[in-house]
Design a protein around this motif. Structure first.
Motif, PDB file in Angstrom:
ATOM      1  N   VAL A  72      27.139  20.756  34.447  1.00 44.23           N
ATOM      2  CA  VAL A  72      27.715  21.017  33.129  1.00 44.23           C
ATOM      3  C   VAL A  72      26.637  20.924  32.053  1.00 44.23           C
ATOM      4  O   VAL A  72      25.590  20.295  32.245  1.00 44.23           O
ATOM      5  CB  VAL A  72      28.855  20.025  32.792  1.00 44.23           C
ATOM      6  CG1 VAL A  72      30.058  20.254  33.668  1.00 44.23           C
ATOM      7  CG2 VAL A  72      28.362  18.581  32.900  1.00 44.23           C
ATOM      8  N   GLN A  73      26.933  21.544  30.923  1.00 50.02           N
ATOM      9  CA  GLN A  73      26.026  21.519  29.777  1.00 50.02           C
ATOM     10  C   GLN A  73      26.820  21.066  28.548  1.00 50.02           C
ATOM     11  O   GLN A  73      27.992  21.410  28.387  1.00 50.02           O
ATOM     12  CB  GLN A  73      25.446  22.912  29.543  1.00 50.02           C
ATOM     13  CG  GLN A  73      24.330  22.970  28.500  1.00 50.02           C
ATOM     14  CD  GLN A  73      23.633  24.329  28.512  1.00 50.02           C
ATOM     15  OE1 GLN A  73      24.245  25.351  28.821  1.00 50.02           O
ATOM     16  NE2 GLN A  73      22.357  24.352  28.169  1.00 50.02           N
ATOM     17  N   VAL A  74      26.181  20.295  27.677  1.00 50.09           N
ATOM     18  CA  VAL A  74      26.855  19.793  26.476  1.00 50.09           C
ATOM     19  C   VAL A  74      26.876  20.868  25.405  1.00 50.09           C
ATOM     20  O   VAL A  74      25.831  21.387  25.003  1.00 50.09           O
ATOM     21  CB  VAL A  74      26.164  18.520  25.936  1.00 50.09           C
ATOM     22  CG1 VAL A  74      26.844  18.039  24.658  1.00 50.09           C
ATOM     23  CG2 VAL A  74      26.176  17.423  26.987  1.00 50.09           C
ATOM     24  N   LYS A  75      28.089  21.194  24.932  1.00 48.36           N
ATOM     25  CA  LYS A  75      28.255  22.173  23.850  1.00 48.36           C
ATOM     26  C   LYS A  75      28.378  21.488  22.501  1.00 48.36           C
ATOM     27  O   LYS A  75      27.988  22.032  21.466  1.00 48.36           O
ATOM     28  CB  LYS A  75      29.515  23.019  24.081  1.00 48.36           C
ATOM     29  CG  LYS A  75      29.452  23.922  25.289  1.00 48.36           C
ATOM     30  CD  LYS A  75      28.521  25.099  25.056  1.00 48.36           C
ATOM     31  CE  LYS A  75      29.104  26.113  24.101  1.00 48.36           C
ATOM     32  NZ  LYS A  75      28.230  27.299  23.931  1.00 48.36           N
ATOM     33  N   LYS A  76      28.936  20.289  22.502  1.00 51.28           N
ATOM     34  CA  LYS A  76      29.137  19.558  21.253  1.00 51.28           C
ATOM     35  C   LYS A  76      29.010  18.065  21.540  1.00 51.28           C
ATOM     36  O   LYS A  76      29.581  17.566  22.507  1.00 51.28           O
ATOM     37  CB  LYS A  76      30.508  19.866  20.663  1.00 51.28           C
ATOM     38  CG  LYS A  76      30.778  19.226  19.306  1.00 51.28           C
ATOM     39  CD  LYS A  76      32.235  19.366  18.896  1.00 51.28           C
ATOM     40  CE  LYS A  76      32.632  20.807  18.703  1.00 51.28           C
ATOM     41  NZ  LYS A  76      34.017  20.923  18.182  1.00 51.28           N
ATOM     42  N   ASP A  77      28.256  17.350  20.705  1.00 50.46           N
ATOM     43  CA  ASP A  77      28.086  15.912  20.887  1.00 50.46           C
ATOM     44  C   ASP A  77      29.402  15.175  20.680  1.00 50.46           C
ATOM     45  O   ASP A  77      30.309  15.658  19.996  1.00 50.46           O
ATOM     46  CB  ASP A  77      27.050  15.367  19.901  1.00 50.46           C
ATOM     47  CG  ASP A  77      25.630  15.564  20.400  1.00 50.46           C
ATOM     48  OD1 ASP A  77      25.415  15.507  21.619  1.00 50.46           O
ATOM     49  OD2 ASP A  77      24.727  15.779  19.566  1.00 50.46           O
ATOM     50  N   GLU A  78      29.477  13.972  21.244  1.00 48.70           N
ATOM     51  CA  GLU A  78      30.662  13.155  21.024  1.00 48.70           C
ATOM     52  C   GLU A  78      30.727  12.739  19.560  1.00 48.70           C
ATOM     53  O   GLU A  78      29.711  12.487  18.912  1.00 48.70           O
ATOM     54  CB  GLU A  78      30.656  11.915  21.921  1.00 48.70           C
ATOM     55  CG  GLU A  78      29.502  10.960  21.720  1.00 48.70           C
ATOM     56  CD  GLU A  78      29.586   9.773  22.671  1.00 48.70           C
ATOM     57  OE1 GLU A  78      29.866   8.668  22.180  1.00 48.70           O
ATOM     58  OE2 GLU A  78      29.396   9.968  23.881  1.00 48.70           O
ATOM     59  N   THR A  79      31.929  12.699  19.016  1.00 47.18           N
ATOM     60  CA  THR A  79      32.144  12.302  17.627  1.00 47.18           C
ATOM     61  C   THR A  79      33.376  11.424  17.561  1.00 47.18           C
ATOM     62  O   THR A  79      34.382  11.698  18.213  1.00 47.18           O
ATOM     63  CB  THR A  79      32.368  13.523  16.712  1.00 47.18           C
ATOM     64  OG1 THR A  79      33.480  14.282  17.217  1.00 47.18           O
ATOM     65  CG2 THR A  79      31.137  14.407  16.657  1.00 47.18           C
ATOM     66  N   GLY A  80      33.299  10.365  16.743  1.00 40.96           N
ATOM     67  CA  GLY A  80      34.447   9.479  16.606  1.00 40.96           C
ATOM     68  C   GLY A  80      34.894   8.946  17.955  1.00 40.96           C
ATOM     69  O   GLY A  80      34.124   8.358  18.703  1.00 40.96           O
ATOM     70  N   GLN A  81      36.154   9.197  18.282  1.00 39.78           N
ATOM     71  CA  GLN A  81      36.726   8.734  19.551  1.00 39.78           C
ATOM     72  C   GLN A  81      36.680   9.807  20.636  1.00 39.78           C
ATOM     73  O   GLN A  81      37.174   9.598  21.738  1.00 39.78           O
ATOM     74  CB  GLN A  81      38.176   8.298  19.325  1.00 39.78           C
ATOM     75  CG  GLN A  81      38.332   7.147  18.349  1.00 39.78           C
ATOM     76  CD  GLN A  81      37.576   5.913  18.783  1.00 39.78           C
ATOM     77  OE1 GLN A  81      37.654   5.495  19.941  1.00 39.78           O
ATOM     78  NE2 GLN A  81      36.838   5.308  17.879  1.00 39.78           N
ATOM     79  N   LYS A  82      36.095  10.954  20.325  1.00 38.49           N
ATOM     80  CA  LYS A  82      36.055  12.063  21.281  1.00 38.49           C
ATOM     81  C   LYS A  82      34.747  12.071  22.047  1.00 38.49           C
ATOM     82  O   LYS A  82      33.669  11.899  21.469  1.00 38.49           O
ATOM     83  CB  LYS A  82      36.232  13.396  20.551  1.00 38.49           C
ATOM     84  CG  LYS A  82      37.578  13.563  19.874  1.00 38.49           C
ATOM     85  CD  LYS A  82      37.651  14.913  19.169  1.00 38.49           C
ATOM     86  CE  LYS A  82      38.986  15.108  18.468  1.00 38.49           C
ATOM     87  NZ  LYS A  82      39.039  16.398  17.735  1.00 38.49           N
ATOM     88  N   GLY A  83      34.848  12.300  23.357  1.00 38.41           N
ATOM     89  CA  GLY A  83      33.654  12.438  24.167  1.00 38.41           C
ATOM     90  C   GLY A  83      33.018  13.800  23.945  1.00 38.41           C
ATOM     91  O   GLY A  83      33.562  14.651  23.215  1.00 38.41           O
ATOM     92  N   PRO A  84      31.881  14.069  24.561  1.00 43.84           N
ATOM     93  CA  PRO A  84      31.209  15.356  24.377  1.00 43.84           C
ATOM     94  C   PRO A  84      32.022  16.510  24.955  1.00 43.84           C
ATOM     95  O   PRO A  84      32.744  16.348  25.942  1.00 43.84           O
ATOM     96  CB  PRO A  84      29.886  15.174  25.124  1.00 43.84           C
ATOM     97  CG  PRO A  84      30.138  14.078  26.112  1.00 43.84           C
ATOM     98  CD  PRO A  84      31.133  13.168  25.466  1.00 43.84           C
ATOM     99  N   LEU A  85      31.896  17.678  24.330  1.00 43.88           N
ATOM    100  CA  LEU A  85      32.528  18.901  24.822  1.00 43.88           C
ATOM    101  C   LEU A  85      31.567  19.567  25.797  1.00 43.88           C
ATOM    102  O   LEU A  85      30.405  19.796  25.478  1.00 43.88           O
ATOM    103  CB  LEU A  85      32.846  19.841  23.663  1.00 43.88           C
ATOM    104  CG  LEU A  85      33.475  21.184  24.027  1.00 43.88           C
ATOM    105  CD1 LEU A  85      34.853  20.977  24.631  1.00 43.88           C
ATOM    106  CD2 LEU A  85      33.549  22.084  22.799  1.00 43.88           C
ATOM    107  N   LEU A  86      32.057  19.883  26.998  1.00 44.36           N
ATOM    108  CA  LEU A  86      31.195  20.400  28.060  1.00 44.36           C
ATOM    109  C   LEU A  86      31.555  21.832  28.428  1.00 44.36           C
ATOM    110  O   LEU A  86      32.662  22.308  28.162  1.00 44.36           O
ATOM    111  CB  LEU A  86      31.319  19.517  29.312  1.00 44.36           C
ATOM    112  CG  LEU A  86      31.072  18.019  29.149  1.00 44.36           C
ATOM    113  CD1 LEU A  86      31.309  17.306  30.477  1.00 44.36           C
ATOM    114  CD2 LEU A  86      29.658  17.750  28.637  1.00 44.36           C
ATOM    115  N   THR A  87      30.615  22.492  29.066  1.00 45.35           N
ATOM    116  CA  THR A  87      30.857  23.808  29.650  1.00 45.35           C
ATOM    117  C   THR A  87      30.171  23.880  31.007  1.00 45.35           C
ATOM    118  O   THR A  87      29.098  23.306  31.203  1.00 45.35           O
ATOM    119  CB  THR A  87      30.341  24.942  28.746  1.00 45.35           C
ATOM    120  OG1 THR A  87      30.578  26.200  29.392  1.00 45.35           O
ATOM    121  CG2 THR A  87      28.849  24.803  28.462  1.00 45.35           C
ATOM    122  N   GLY A  88      30.815  24.572  31.927  1.00 44.11           N
ATOM    123  CA  GLY A  88      30.195  24.810  33.224  1.00 44.11           C
ATOM    124  C   GLY A  88      29.424  26.121  33.231  1.00 44.11           C
ATOM    125  O   GLY A  88      28.744  26.444  34.204  1.00 44.11           O
TER     126      GLY A  88
END
Length: 492
Positions: free
Chosen positions: A98-114
């Protein structure tokens, strides 16, 4: 246009600022342990699968698991199944690249893409993306020509994004990059086969890589760095790029470079909720978990003519400053702007045009969708990392991030209720520690409420005043009046 990039990398916290036409247009700060992960590639392990939302949570070695939706899986993109579920592709314990599309913010983990993206100077290669796109800066004829050209070089499952640099360069340089990026992906697969998940396969985001992108975007200007080694590395990155016209300076002054160029002052202002405009009007900016809200107020500005002109002038000035603040603070996601009410579409169009012009050279993709029926301007700005305030500020332990705390009156009434419930019959006095504002509310004018409560409780109330920026109280001790008077301040 006069441009400069001021770089402060001597200490553990890495910072740089972009100055355009004498104004700071961007400040970026990277603290140890908080480096941006966007673009990083991981061998992740599926921690949980959620069929209800068609997504999975992936362990990539961080505090929070990353979020991976089914639409970002290569197997789904290439499938003809019209009604798939995430369970058909992933199961707990399975490994996935997977690759990170968006860093984690607040209570949300990072947004990933395969769907992995490997970037070059002229193209972005998607090994299993099955997608072809060309820079929107090219005209329609060129874009169609490039699509047809690159598709012939791709395997059926591959995808590619043609950058503006390829169009300007012409020739077949992009083909050489395609070969290199294919080889890089092959190496990633080999590395993944040898590692145990979760593991890092490729780290992309570094401060110097970000600065290099700014150098390419801005084309020319002056770079001032406070570290000789960093200066040498940046010079090396520009080798073989004659189209970029940058001069370099080493700063060796004793004063911090951000202080020397007055960037610290701008940084301090960028963390404030209220932004004053030059005519006395002001903006109020609130960043929440879901969106950023900006409110425009006339403030001290009343204008010299009719009300409609005053409103328009204020909104035009606010639109320009809002564009600057979005870039400076690096806000992303959904953004709502409550301009002062305008009566006609022509004025709204003028305000929108000013904001669009200010965002023309924004490094992030922005989209203004227009005004709602309530007169709120809606827009989005691509979010890949924490905003400047989010990265530098922490949640207040008193207000919990709401920006509001309990008033002295609220605490005074709560203290009264607690005293009624206390075992006052067994003691002669009680010692209360509190701030002066809580005591004043509790006692009332000429201590009228204090005397009434002492008579009703049959107990002396002794106060010890403490200094605190927030209203506060605590019942510290029960005992004799003489014994507690020495520890507190007897109001009588």
């Amino acid at each position: 246009m006069d441009r400069s990039i001021i770089i402060n990398v001597k200490t553990r916290e890495k910072r740089y600022a972009v100055i355009e036409n004498g104004k700071v247009s961007a400040i970026r700060i990277r603290q140890p342990g908080d480096a941006a992960k966007v673009g990083n590639i991981y061998l992740g392990k599926v921690a949980d699968v959620k069929p209800g939302i068609n997504a999975a949570f992936i362990d990539i070695g961080g505090i929070r698991h990353g979020y991976l939706h089914i639409s970002r899986l290569p197997a789904f993109v290439n499938s003809k199944n019209s009604n798939p579920t995430i369970s058909a592709y992933l199961s707990p314990g399975q490994t996935v690249m997977v690759q990170v599309k968006k860093d984690e913010t607040g209570q949300k983990g990072p947004l990933l893409t395969g769907i992995i993206e490997l970037s070059g100077e002229q193209i972005v290669y998607l090994p299993e993306g099955k997608y072809t796109a060309v820079s929107k800066k090219a005209d329609d004829a060129d874009r169609n020509k490039w699509r047809n050209r690159v598709r012939k070089a791709l395997e059926p499952q591959e995808g590619i994004i043609v950058r503006t640099a390829a169009i300007h360069a012409g020739g077949d340089g992009w083909r050489d990059e395609l070969k290199c990026l294919r080889l890089r992906y092959k190496c990633l697969l080999e590395k993944a086969a040898q590692l145990k998940a979760p593991a890092v396969l490729h780290e992309k985001s570094t401060v110097e890589a970000e600065i290099f992108r700014e150098l390419v975007r801005l084309k020319s200007g002056t770079v001032i760095v406070d570290d000789a080694e960093a200066l040498a590395r940046l010079k090396a990155l520009l080798a073989g790029r004659p189209e970029l016209d940058w001069s370099f300076e080493l700063y060796s002054g004793k004063q911090n470079i951000f202080t020397r160029y007055r960037i610290d002052r701008t940084l301090e202002e960028a963390l404030k909720r209220v932004v004053w405009l030059e005519n006395g009007a002001y903006l109020v900016i609130d960043e929440t978990e879901a969106l950023t809200i900006i409110d425009v107020n006339t403030g001290k500005y009343t204008g010299t003519t009719d009300q409609a002109e005053t409103v328009l002038k204020t909104n035009l000035l606010a639109a320009k400053e809002i564009g600057r603040q979005l870039k400076l603070r690096d806000y992303g996601g959904i953004i709502l702007v409550d301009f002062i009410d305008m009566q006609c579409d022509e004025q709204r169009a003028q305000v929108r045009a000013v904001l669009e012009k200010e965002l023309e050279n924004d490094e992030k993709q922005t989209r203004i969708t227009g005004f709602t029926e309530l007169g709120i301007l809606q827009m989005t700005r691509k979010k890949t990392r924490k905003s400047l305030p989010e990265a530098l500020l922490s949640v207040c332990p008193v207000c919990g991030g709401s920006g509001k705390i309990e008033s002295p009156e609220t605490l005074a009434f709560r203290l009264e209720r607690e005293l009624w419930e206390a075992p006052y019959a067994d003691y002669e006095a009680v010692l209360i520690e509190c701030t002066q504002d809580v005591k004043d509310c509790f006692c009332g004018e000429t201590d009228v409420h204090l005397k009434r409560l002492e008579n009703l409780l049959g107990m002396k109330l002794i106060f010890h005043i403490t200094r605190d920026p927030h209203p506060f109280y605590a019942i510290r001790q029960f005992g004799t009046a003489a014994g507690l008077a020495a520890k507190g301040k007897d109001p009588n």
